[in-house]
Scaffold this active site. Structure first.
Site, PDB file in Angstrom:
ATOM      1  N   PHE A  45       0.700  -1.576  -0.620  1.00 26.67           N
ATOM      2  CA  PHE A  45       0.066   0.290  -0.092  1.00 26.67           C
ATOM      3  C   PHE A  45       1.048   0.869   0.505  1.00 26.67           C
ATOM      4  O   PHE A  45       1.578   1.542   0.615  1.00 26.67           O
ATOM      5  CB  PHE A  45      -0.607   0.052   1.018  1.00 26.67           C
ATOM      6  N   ASP A  46       0.728   2.372  -0.405  1.00 28.71           N
ATOM      7  CA  ASP A  46       1.470   3.448  -0.701  1.00 28.71           C
ATOM      8  C   ASP A  46       0.477   4.088   0.285  1.00 28.71           C
ATOM      9  O   ASP A  46      -1.241   3.999   0.650  1.00 28.71           O
ATOM     10  CB  ASP A  46       1.144   3.741  -1.988  1.00 28.71           C
ATOM     11  N   THR A  47       0.919   5.634   0.587  1.00 32.25           N
ATOM     12  CA  THR A  47       0.616   6.649   1.508  1.00 32.25           C
ATOM     13  C   THR A  47      -1.250   7.231   1.243  1.00 32.25           C
ATOM     14  O   THR A  47      -1.732   6.761   1.953  1.00 32.25           O
ATOM     15  CB  THR A  47       1.052   7.556   1.108  1.00 32.25           C
ATOM     16  N   ASP A  49      -3.320   4.815  -0.544  1.00 31.36           N
ATOM     17  CA  ASP A  49      -4.432   3.547  -0.310  1.00 31.36           C
ATOM     18  C   ASP A  49      -4.599   4.061   1.577  1.00 31.36           C
ATOM     19  O   ASP A  49      -5.861   4.151   1.466  1.00 31.36           O
ATOM     20  CB  ASP A  49      -3.178   2.348  -0.254  1.00 31.36           C
ATOM     21  N   VAL A  50      -3.555   4.147   1.854  1.00 31.74           N
ATOM     22  CA  VAL A  50      -3.347   4.172   3.680  1.00 31.74           C
ATOM     23  C   VAL A  50      -4.296   5.424   3.997  1.00 31.74           C
ATOM     24  O   VAL A  50      -5.371   5.626   5.324  1.00 31.74           O
ATOM     25  CB  VAL A  50      -2.456   4.330   4.401  1.00 31.74           C
TER      26      VAL A  50
END
Length: 88
Positions: A45-47, A49-50
């Site tokens: 997950f990237d930023t 996604d978070v």
């Protein structure tokens, strides 16, 4: 007195709901989602996604997750939601 347990038996736990939200974000098989899974390393997950997961959790549980809360694993999300959704 009769108490129906039917609705209780089908109510997902907070953990199950958090797992569902996280797995749905990138169509990850539920079997890959573990409390110890790192969002970045294990689930990729990237930023963005978070942030999307945070927004979805805030909507679903009527809570606010401040930016400074360290959320690195699935378990971090479960723990935060469990502690703050119960207080709401």
């Amino acid at each position: 007195m009769y108490v129906s347990t039917t609705s209780l038996a089908h109510t997902p736990t907070i953990e199950q709901q958090v797992f569902r939200i996280i797995s749905k974000r990138k169509a990850i098989r539920a079997s890959r989602v573990r409390k110890t899974a790192s969002l970045a390393r294990d689930l990729r997950f990237d930023t963005v996604d978070v942030v999307d997961i945070i927004l979805e959790l805030e909507r679903n549980f009527s809570i606010t997750i401040p930016d400074e809360v360290p959320l690195y694993t699935v378990g971090d999300f479960v723990r935060y939601v469990r502690e703050h959704a119960a207080a709401a």
